[in-house]
Write an enzyme that holds these catalytic residues in place. Structure first.
Site, PDB file in Angstrom:
ATOM      1  N   HIS A   1       0.835  -1.198   0.000  1.00  0.00           N
ATOM      2  CA  HIS A   1       0.000   0.000   0.000  1.00  0.00           C
ATOM      3  C   HIS A   1       0.866   1.242   0.000  1.00  0.00           C
ATOM      4  O   HIS A   1       1.803   1.359   0.768  1.00  0.00           O
ATOM      5  CB  HIS A   1      -0.904   0.016   1.241  1.00  0.00           C
ATOM      6  CG  HIS A   1      -1.830   1.189   1.254  1.00  0.00           C
ATOM      7  ND1 HIS A   1      -3.020   1.202   0.564  1.00  0.00           N
ATOM      8  CD2 HIS A   1      -1.713   2.408   1.829  1.00  0.00           C
ATOM      9  CE1 HIS A   1      -3.616   2.375   0.740  1.00  0.00           C
ATOM     10  NE2 HIS A   1      -2.837   3.127   1.495  1.00  0.00           N
TER      11      HIS A   1
ATOM     12  N   ASP B   1     -14.492   3.721   8.806  1.00  0.00           N
ATOM     13  CA  ASP B   1     -13.512   4.621   8.180  1.00  0.00           C
ATOM     14  C   ASP B   1     -14.172   5.471   7.111  1.00  0.00           C
ATOM     15  O   ASP B   1     -13.880   6.662   6.974  1.00  0.00           O
ATOM     16  CB  ASP B   1     -12.345   3.835   7.570  1.00  0.00           C
ATOM     17  CG  ASP B   1     -11.415   4.763   6.806  1.00  0.00           C
ATOM     18  OD1 ASP B   1     -10.803   5.634   7.457  1.00  0.00           O
ATOM     19  OD2 ASP B   1     -11.327   4.661   5.570  1.00  0.00           O
TER      20      ASP B   1
ATOM     21  N   ARG C   1     -13.741  13.931   8.184  1.00  0.00           N
ATOM     22  CA  ARG C   1     -12.411  14.534   8.335  1.00  0.00           C
ATOM     23  C   ARG C   1     -12.126  15.502   7.204  1.00  0.00           C
ATOM     24  O   ARG C   1     -11.532  16.562   7.399  1.00  0.00           O
ATOM     25  CB  ARG C   1     -11.339  13.439   8.365  1.00  0.00           C
ATOM     26  CG  ARG C   1     -11.297  12.684   9.685  1.00  0.00           C
ATOM     27  CD  ARG C   1     -10.460  11.435   9.560  1.00  0.00           C
ATOM     28  NE  ARG C   1      -9.085  11.737   9.204  1.00  0.00           N
ATOM     29  CZ  ARG C   1      -8.290  10.925   8.500  1.00  0.00           C
ATOM     30  NH1 ARG C   1      -8.739   9.762   8.079  1.00  0.00           N
ATOM     31  NH2 ARG C   1      -7.059  11.274   8.237  1.00  0.00           N
TER      32      ARG C   1
ATOM     33  N   SER D   1      -6.869   4.858   9.585  1.00  0.00           N
ATOM     34  CA  SER D   1      -7.697   4.825   8.377  1.00  0.00           C
ATOM     35  C   SER D   1      -7.107   3.851   7.365  1.00  0.00           C
ATOM     36  O   SER D   1      -7.788   2.956   6.844  1.00  0.00           O
ATOM     37  CB  SER D   1      -7.780   6.239   7.796  1.00  0.00           C
ATOM     38  OG  SER D   1      -8.303   6.225   6.495  1.00  0.00           O
TER      39      SER D   1
ATOM     40  N   LYS E   1      -8.332  -0.584   6.660  1.00  0.00           N
ATOM     41  CA  LYS E   1      -8.700  -1.162   5.367  1.00  0.00           C
ATOM     42  C   LYS E   1      -7.755  -2.304   4.989  1.00  0.00           C
ATOM     43  O   LYS E   1      -8.167  -3.308   4.414  1.00  0.00           O
ATOM     44  CB  LYS E   1      -8.714  -0.061   4.298  1.00  0.00           C
ATOM     45  CG  LYS E   1      -9.927   0.874   4.474  1.00  0.00           C
ATOM     46  CD  LYS E   1      -9.878   2.095   3.580  1.00  0.00           C
ATOM     47  CE  LYS E   1      -8.922   3.138   4.108  1.00  0.00           C
ATOM     48  NZ  LYS E   1      -9.041   4.464   3.490  1.00  0.00           N
TER      49      LYS E   1
HETATM   50  N1  URA Z   1      -5.534   7.484   2.861  1.00  0.00           N
HETATM   51  C1  URA Z   1      -6.502   6.950   3.649  1.00  0.00           C
HETATM   52  O1  URA Z   1      -7.082   5.934   3.301  1.00  0.00           O
HETATM   53  N2  URA Z   1      -6.808   7.528   4.821  1.00  0.00           N
HETATM   54  C2  URA Z   1      -6.181   8.643   5.262  1.00  0.00           C
HETATM   55  O2  URA Z   1      -6.492   9.122   6.322  1.00  0.00           O
HETATM   56  C3  URA Z   1      -5.180   9.215   4.434  1.00  0.00           C
HETATM   57  C4  URA Z   1      -4.877   8.609   3.242  1.00  0.00           C
END
Ligand code: URA
Ligand code: CA
Length: 441
Positions: free
Chosen positions: A82, A161, A168, A183, A187
């Protein structure tokens, strides 16, 4: 439990318990806590921070708020990578086929472009027919069959999230280390991979601009993953200029194919090998990074990496002939060279501005419903530290019309300062972050 006393606690800088954090995440996912109270708590977290235990608890609660992929039927160690987001950063399309060609199953859930950064799903969709929306069953079946699949996140992955991220964005609470780390990692944990390699970007095109901030984010994410029983390592890599020379969806697919075909080397390949070799090691498929890198290079030279990409494209309904004929990718109507305005050395790049430019000329969405033009973007002909003569092409822009090309030309000339004094090229990999150690390179 009541949300007002949880907000009160965080306001007074007291740590929240795992139960309080689970109540908050569950309330976000099921919309049983109103947005104004979620927002107040987000701001309290942004201002007063979270400790390691709180951040781990928030991540696990968000990961558990929706579907969790069970990849246990896949033989070997399902591995993912990622990136925190970059420009011209198409390492997934290079390393995923190479890693899979070395026998490590790559089960990857990717994202779309966000802000100034590109997204792997949008890039793959520039290939005619390519489907990113597989069911979980088809995803797992494909990884079992060919060792590789790249799909979008399922609708119900980490819904807590999803709800918090949307708030946010509009409450000035994106830039919180525990909120960013939880966050991303919620995932990743929910998507099921056992080995995860994180590419944390640093520099003018990254969410974290300084090396220290980027290392800090990497440490928090690696610890979260490790505490959840996953094998996680992070590389902190440079985003002070676009990683590849091509920026834009189809252009980046073309560059990835050029790399896999052995026609192009350079920073995109180097960073892909650095990340890919960590994936092989994290999946216990190689004992050392050196051994892993040699195997990836062998997969590249033998053409097995490109074969694997072809196989994946075909399996997901795409026109795999692009692997042998990149002219089948969408091509922009206006293609124009941008001359360097002066003699000298490329000093730096305003990478976020270059990313925003790409989105602005149609490569990304400004609203969810915008339709992407896969063909547009630009190709840089120089990197930081290179010399260029006035009038030589600095870049080539690919645009929908002359007006966009005019704007792209001007932006490129302004975002890439050229001066007389020589500067060194950027270092590509700055640090390796493991659970208990940071190795600066
Ligand atoms: N990517 C995400 O999935 N979440 C964040 O808070 C910042 C970047
Ligand atoms: Ca990305």
């Amino acid at each position: 439990m009541d949300i007002v006393s949880i907000i009160e606690k965080k306001k007074l800088k007291q740590p929240l318990s795992a139960e309080e954090i689970a109540f908050f995440a569950d309330g976000a996912a099921r919309a049983t806590i109103p947005d104004y109270q979620l927002s107040a708590l987000l701001m309290a977290i942004r201002l007063n921070d979270m400790n390691r235990e709180e951040t781990v608890a928030l991540t696990q609660a968000m990961a558990a708020s929706g579907d969790q992929a069970d990849l246990s039927s896949i033989e070997g160690v399902p591995t993912d990578k990622h990136s925190t987001g970059g420009v011209g950063d198409t390492t997934t399309l290079v390393l995923a086929p190479l890693v899979a060609a070395c026998g490590v199953p790559v089960a990857k859930m990717s994202g779309r472009g966000l802000g100034h950064t590109g997204g792997t799903l949008d890039k793959l969709e520039s290939i005619k027919g390519f489907r990113v929306g597989l069911t979980m069953e088809d995803f797992i079946a494909q990884v079992r069959r060919i060792g590789l699949a790249v799909i979008g996140q399922s609708q119900n992955l980490a819904p807590a999230d999803k709800a918090l991220y949307a708030l946010r964005d509009v409450t000035s609470t994106v830039d919180s280390l525990p909120l960013i780390a939880s966050s991303i990692m919620s995932k990743k944990l929910a998507s099921g991979a056992r080995a995860i390699v994180l590419d944390v970007k640093t520099g003018s095109g990254a969410i974290m601009h300084t090396l220290e901030q980027s290392i800090g984010l990497a440490q928090v994410m690696v610890r979260i993953g490790t505490d959840a029983g996953r094998n996680v390592v992070a590389l902190v890599t440079d985003m002070g200029e676009p990683l590849g020379s091509h920026v834009g969806n189809a252009l980046e697919v073309k560059e990835a194919i050029d790399v896999l075909a052995g026609r192009v080397t350079g920073p995109l390949l180097e960073v892909s090998l650095a990340l890919g070799s960590r994936m092989l090691v994290a999946a216990y498929a190689a004992a050392t990074v050196e051994e892993a890198e040699a195997r990836l290079l062998e997969a590249l030279r033998s053409g097995r990496g490109l074969d694997k990409l072809r196989e994946m494209i075909a399996a997901q309904g795409g026109d795999a002939r692009v692997c042998d004929d990149v002219s089948l990718l969408p091509r922009a109507r206006v293609i124009r060279d941008v001359p360097a305005p002066a003699d000298g050395f490329i000093q730096s790049m305003e990478t976020m501005r270059l990313g925003n430019l790409t989105q602005h000329i149609g490569a990304g969405r400004r609203e969810k419903t915008d339709v992407i033009d896969y063909s547009v973007g630009f190709v840089l002909h120089r990197r930081i530290g290179d010399f260029v003569s006035a009038g030589e092409p600095l870049a080539t822009v690919h645009c929908r019309n002359q007006e966009d090309a005019d704007m792209a030309e001007l932006t490129l000339q302004n975002a890439v300062p050229i001066l007389r004094h020589k500067v060194p090229p950027l270092k590509l990999v700055h640090a390796v972050v493991e659970a208990e150690t940071v190795t600066r390179l």
